[in-house]
Write a protein that holds these residues in place. Sequence first.
Motif, PDB file in Angstrom:
ATOM      1  N   VAL A  63      -2.618 -59.270 -38.079  1.00 11.78           N
ATOM      2  CA  VAL A  63      -3.812 -58.483 -37.779  1.00 11.78           C
ATOM      3  C   VAL A  63      -4.640 -59.146 -36.681  1.00 11.78           C
ATOM      4  N   ARG A  64      -4.529 -60.468 -36.560  1.00  6.30           N
ATOM      5  CA  ARG A  64      -5.321 -61.188 -35.573  1.00  6.30           C
ATOM      6  C   ARG A  64      -4.498 -62.324 -34.978  1.00  6.30           C
ATOM      7  N   ILE A  65      -4.631 -62.495 -33.661  1.00  6.55           N
ATOM      8  CA  ILE A  65      -4.012 -63.619 -32.957  1.00  6.55           C
ATOM      9  C   ILE A  65      -5.106 -64.267 -32.128  1.00  6.55           C
ATOM     10  N   TYR A  66      -5.107 -65.591 -32.137  1.00  7.44           N
ATOM     11  CA  TYR A  66      -6.117 -66.301 -31.361  1.00  7.44           C
ATOM     12  C   TYR A  66      -5.484 -67.426 -30.562  1.00  7.44           C
ATOM     13  N   ALA A  67      -6.212 -67.879 -29.559  1.00  8.91           N
ATOM     14  CA  ALA A  67      -5.751 -68.974 -28.706  1.00  8.91           C
ATOM     15  C   ALA A  67      -6.935 -69.850 -28.347  1.00  8.91           C
ATOM     16  N   ASP A  68      -6.687 -71.146 -28.277  1.00  6.81           N
ATOM     17  CA  ASP A  68      -7.681 -72.112 -27.839  1.00  6.81           C
ATOM     18  C   ASP A  68      -7.339 -72.542 -26.416  1.00  6.81           C
ATOM     19  N   VAL A  69      -8.353 -72.575 -25.544  1.00  4.03           N
ATOM     20  CA  VAL A  69      -8.140 -72.915 -24.139  1.00  4.03           C
ATOM     21  C   VAL A  69      -9.162 -73.969 -23.728  1.00  4.03           C
ATOM     22  N   VAL A  70      -8.690 -75.054 -23.128  1.00  9.21           N
ATOM     23  CA  VAL A  70      -9.607 -76.069 -22.617  1.00  9.21           C
ATOM     24  C   VAL A  70     -10.335 -75.501 -21.394  1.00  9.21           C
ATOM     25  N   ASN A  73      -8.899 -74.833 -17.820  1.00  8.86           N
ATOM     26  CA  ASN A  73      -7.685 -74.032 -17.660  1.00  8.86           C
ATOM     27  C   ASN A  73      -8.048 -72.556 -17.499  1.00  8.86           C
ATOM     28  N   LYS A  74      -8.654 -72.246 -16.374  1.00  8.59           N
ATOM     29  CA  LYS A  74      -9.128 -70.881 -16.108  1.00  8.59           C
ATOM     30  C   LYS A  74      -7.983 -69.864 -16.082  1.00  8.59           C
ATOM     31  N   GLY A  75      -6.813 -70.283 -15.589  1.00 12.41           N
ATOM     32  CA  GLY A  75      -5.667 -69.374 -15.508  1.00 12.41           C
ATOM     33  C   GLY A  75      -5.233 -68.877 -16.869  1.00 12.41           C
ATOM     34  N   SER A  76      -5.245 -69.752 -17.855  1.00  8.68           N
ATOM     35  CA  SER A  76      -4.851 -69.350 -19.197  1.00  8.68           C
ATOM     36  C   SER A  76      -5.830 -68.328 -19.770  1.00  8.68           C
ATOM     37  N   GLY A  77      -7.109 -68.534 -19.524  1.00  7.66           N
ATOM     38  CA  GLY A  77      -8.107 -67.569 -19.973  1.00  7.66           C
ATOM     39  C   GLY A  77      -7.908 -66.206 -19.329  1.00  7.66           C
ATOM     40  N   LYS A  78      -7.554 -66.191 -18.056  1.00 13.12           N
ATOM     41  CA  LYS A  78      -7.314 -64.930 -17.348  1.00 13.12           C
ATOM     42  C   LYS A  78      -6.107 -64.193 -17.923  1.00 13.12           C
ATOM     43  N   GLU A  88     -14.284 -65.254 -27.881  1.00 12.31           N
ATOM     44  CA  GLU A  88     -15.044 -65.162 -29.127  1.00 12.31           C
ATOM     45  C   GLU A  88     -16.070 -66.278 -29.268  1.00 12.31           C
ATOM     46  N   GLY A  89     -15.848 -67.367 -28.585  1.00 14.39           N
ATOM     47  CA  GLY A  89     -16.811 -68.452 -28.704  1.00 14.39           C
ATOM     48  C   GLY A  89     -16.395 -69.673 -27.909  1.00 14.39           C
ATOM     49  N   ILE A  90     -17.332 -70.591 -27.797  1.00 22.41           N
ATOM     50  CA  ILE A  90     -17.084 -71.844 -27.088  1.00 22.41           C
ATOM     51  C   ILE A  90     -17.474 -72.982 -28.010  1.00 22.41           C
ATOM     52  N   LEU A  91     -16.549 -73.884 -28.247  1.00 23.97           N
ATOM     53  CA  LEU A  91     -16.816 -75.086 -29.027  1.00 23.97           C
ATOM     54  C   LEU A  91     -17.127 -76.185 -28.019  1.00 23.97           C
ATOM     55  N   TYR A 107     -10.275 -67.526 -27.814  1.00 19.59           N
ATOM     56  CA  TYR A 107     -10.004 -66.117 -27.526  1.00 19.59           C
ATOM     57  C   TYR A 107      -9.324 -65.485 -28.724  1.00 19.59           C
ATOM     58  N   GLY A 108      -9.606 -64.210 -28.979  1.00 21.00           N
ATOM     59  CA  GLY A 108      -8.975 -63.529 -30.087  1.00 21.00           C
ATOM     60  C   GLY A 108      -8.656 -62.089 -29.756  1.00 21.00           C
ATOM     61  N   LEU A 109      -7.661 -61.583 -30.478  1.00 15.89           N
ATOM     62  CA  LEU A 109      -7.256 -60.167 -30.360  1.00 15.89           C
ATOM     63  C   LEU A 109      -6.940 -59.670 -31.753  1.00 15.89           C
TER      64      LEU A 109
END
Length: 115
Positions: A63-70, A73-78, A88-91, A107-109
Amino acid sequence: DTRFVIDHEGEAIGEIGFVTQVDVHRFTAEIGYWLSESHWGKGVMTQALSRITQYAMDELGLVRIYADVVDYNKGSGKVLEKCGFQLEGILRKHIFKGEDYFDQYVYGLVRSELQ
């Protein structure tokens, strides 16, 4: 863990996979990926992420997939955003690498937002 090799003309150029969580989080997975730098900017990872996300939700019932990006790493976020993931948020200062602290972007979907 579920992992897939990204193949280009018989050569492994990357990997994508996810880890399904447990207990009350069992319909959620964390996804991760990497791609050789010589293949960046060609849409390879966007296509792989789109396919794997669809597979994980359709075939495995996630139902949900998420990813953590440093943060650097702007390319991964794109790539994530192109596939419908939302920031969804910034730690803040959550990652310590080398001698520095970095923010971690989450990031989440969810299935209802799947493109």
